[in-house]
Design a protein around this motif. Structure first.
Motif: not given
Lengths: 432, 255
Positions: A223-236
């Protein structure tokens, strides 16, 4: 023409005029202000009005921010410290810092694992983003996804290891067969990788290798901003190659390939992302074999990746269309085959043209990762709206929390934007 | 001079085109083209715009697809087989009206790209070949610049060098000087003349009649997708037979 020649039509220049320096632009702060801020009366009035508006904004926010409380343990504590004066309650950020970054279920003694993965991300991304760095660094980039998976999720090292071996075997098979036929190589590669994964998975299950093991963290505990970073980096990073493939597929002369790509792009683009996320949450499980229990994180990644890949495909199609037909013909006339001409001639130029559009999509995608909060994943916005604002200690601290979330996204997005501008300058070789 | 030209032409057939037809939709662009080019021969094709002359030479390396008839290049019959097409393309060099250099690569990279990737020449060797041909077209000092930094004439000479790096046995020129300023036309024509003197088999679509007189073994006049007249340059320019040719020549040589 000079005076001496003014009366005659015939003229021969006998000495060449030497080149001279351009006239010096007048400088100095006073002159700058006069030409830019107070050039005319309306201009001056607008400048003063703008300055007044800026003053009003700062007058309202600066005292509030500077008077902020950083050390109280609840909103009530903040109010006591402030004692009626206006001031921000930043204590929520310090007190819930770890929750904002890692979510509320990640074991705090293991925070070093995602942090290490985050630091290594820069090492892995560097040779991709800055292609002047030695190419050997790309080996680490290739290993990074498996390493990061192991660091964040933990569990036995054999899972990422088998995944890595599968990819290597698949690539080796592809490389061996692609010379004969692209489709043959492509599908045999995938099949070979799948076989390795299947055998590897069965072996891990059978013998339950436990030795080199880290504590396992379930996806719902991220969770948290870590989740946003993980989703963002992986998906991009996944949607860029898929987008390229879709854009090329849409131009293909093979009707079946073309139709699949067109239908995919048009369908995905025509559906709101939030609908796709609900599908990922609820329905996608039906498409996978029963009992496989595909991870929610993976399902979300698939959906966001498909969504942004469709957009990126259209941006790249624009870049492909902008290339003169002569570039395709020159590549063909030299005897380059399709893959070579795309890889060496067409895509480098088309992608360069598409950089602003691709960055646009990447930034949008990164911010859209906050939408996962509606399917009860606790990313940074989910954390704020859920556990933090719902707690009795911090109910009502909206401004400070959302400013923080906005600031975190701004830092990343501004970084992406700056990088893309550097990249455009670096690739400008056409000297127009 | 005419004799000297004749000397270099061998009996070996480089290109043979028989009853070739092409349509754009329902528009019949090329009608029953028959053309045999011998090794070492230099052919100039001229004609009004829209007469199909560019389309004809673009059919030879399959940039355009023909629908009927037979094209044989260097003993390979042109078919829809991609391997076949790539083989012919690597033997046949082509220069375009708008140069079509790759703007994201340096001059040297433009020249080494195809040898490295198609011929699998080692990079070092490919660079030596490229420098050899860049010297030949007299711009070795520009090797590390990008195409956008060069003048039109220089770009066209790079394009010629780029084709030569593949060691083609046949060169096609599609109006190589039409997009150039008058001062630059000469430098490109000089390069082409030099190439012709070395015995390269060449087909040039051009309106440079001086070049045709000096270099060509044969001049072909096309109109409405057909070969209207072909002859040796002296006879072609001095005694054109067809009224259409006479009209065309009077118009382009008229002033």
């Amino acid at each position: 023409m000079s005076d001496t020649h003014a009366e005659s039509v015939a003229f021969v220049r006998e000495t060449a005029l030497p080149p001279t320096a351009p006239p010096m632009a007048a400088s100095g702060p006073v002159l700058w202000a006069r030409t830019n801020l107070f050039a005319t009366w309306p201009n001056a009035i607008l400048s003063i009005a703008a300055a007044y508006v800026i003053y009003l904004i700062l007058a309202a926010t600066l005292p509030w921010m500077l008077n902020g409380v950083w050390t109280a343990d609840s909103l009530r504590g903040c109010r006591e410290v402030l004692d009626g004066t206006s001031g921000a309650c930043f204590s929520v950020l310090t007190e819930r810092w770890n929750q904002l970054l890692f979510g509320f279920n990640y074991p705090s003694e293991l925070y070093w694992r995602p942090t290490l993965a985050f630091v290594l991300l820069f090492v892995a991304a560097a040779p991709v983003l800055f292609f002047d760095l030695p190419r050997k660094l790309l080996i680490f980039t290739g290993l990074y996804p498996f390493l990061a998976y192991w660091l964040i999720w933990g569990g036995t090292i054999f899972i990422p290891l088998v995944a890595l071996i599968g990819v290597i075997v698949g690539y080796a098979v592809y490389d061996r067969l692609v010379k004969r036929n692209f489709a043959l190589g492509f599908f045999s590669g995938i099949a070979a990788a799948a076989v390795v994964w299947w055998i590897g998975g069965a072996l891990i299950e059978q013998f339950a290798f436990g030795a080199p093991m880290m504590e396992e963290i379930a996806s719902r505990n991220l969770g948290g901003f870590m989740l946003n970073m993980m989703l963002g980096v992986t998906c991009v990073s996944l949607s860029l190659p898929i987008g390229v493939a879709l854009a090329l597929g849409r131009q293909s002369s093979l009707p079946v390939v073309k139709m699949i790509c067109v239908v995919f792009i048009e369908f995905i683009r025509g559906v709101p992302l939030i609908t796709l996320l609900f599908v990922a949450n609820v329905m996608l499980a039906y498409f996978f074999p029963p009992g496989s229990g595909v991870d929610l994180f993976l399902r979300v990644v698939i959906m966001i990746t498909m969504f942004s890949a469709a957009y990126i495909a259209e941006v790249i199609r624009g870049g492909l269309a902008a290339l003169p037909k002569g570039q395709y013909e020159a590549a063909d006339s030299l005897g380059l085959d399709y893959a070579q001409s795309m890889r060496l001639i067409i895509l480098p130029q088309a992608l360069k043209i598409s950089i602003p559009g691709i960055v646009n999509i990447a930034v949008g995608l990164f911010k859209d990762t906050t939408l996962v909060s509606v399917i009860s994943l606790f990313d940074i916005v989910g954390m704020i709206r859920g556990p933090i604002l719902a707690s009795t200690d911090w109910a009502g601290v909206y401004w400070e929390l959302f400013m923080f979330a906005g600031g975190m996204f701004f830092i990343v997005c501004y970084g992406i934007s700056q990088y893309s501008q550097w990249l455009e300058r670096r690739l400008a070789t056409d000297h127009r | 001079m005419a004799e000297a030209k004749q000397m270099q032409v061998s009996d070996e057939v480089a290109i043979s085109i028989q009853k070739m037809n092409k349509w754009y939709g329902t528009f019949h662009v090329l009608r029953d083209i028959d053309l045999t080019v011998h090794r070492g021969e230099r052919i100039v094709i001229c004609g009004p715009s829209g007469s199909g002359k560019s389309t004809l030479i673009r059919c030879i390396n399959a940039l355009e697809e023909h629908q009927k008839g037979r094209i044989e290049v260097d003993g390979t019959v042109l078919s829809s087989d991609l391997k076949n097409i790539d083989k012919i393309r690597s033997e046949v060099g082509m220069c375009f009206q708008h140069f079509n250099l790759f703007p994201h690569l340096t001059i040297l990279e433009n020249c080494t790209l195809a040898p490295i990737w198609v011929r699998k020449t080692p990079k070092k060797e490919a660079e030596e070949i490229a420098m050899h041909f860049l010297e030949k077209v007299k711009i070795p000092d520009q090797a590390l610049k990008y195409p956008g930094q060069l003048s039109g004439g220089q770009q066209q000479r790079v394009a010629i060098a780029r084709s030569l790096c593949m060691r083609p046995r046949i060169m096609l020129f599609d109006e190589p000087t039409s997009a150039l300023d008058p001062e630059m036309i000469k430098e490109v024509l000089d390069t082409m003349i030099e190439l012709a003197e070395e015995g390269m088999t060449m087909i040039c679509v051009t309106h440079e009649m001086g070049f045709a007189r000096q270099v060509a073994n044969r001049v072909i006049f096309m109109d409405e997708g057909q070969i209207v007249e072909q002859n040796e340059p002296e006879a072609f320019f001095n005694h054109p037979q067809s009224p259409r040719t006479q009209l065309f020549l009077s118009q382009i040589l008229g002033h």
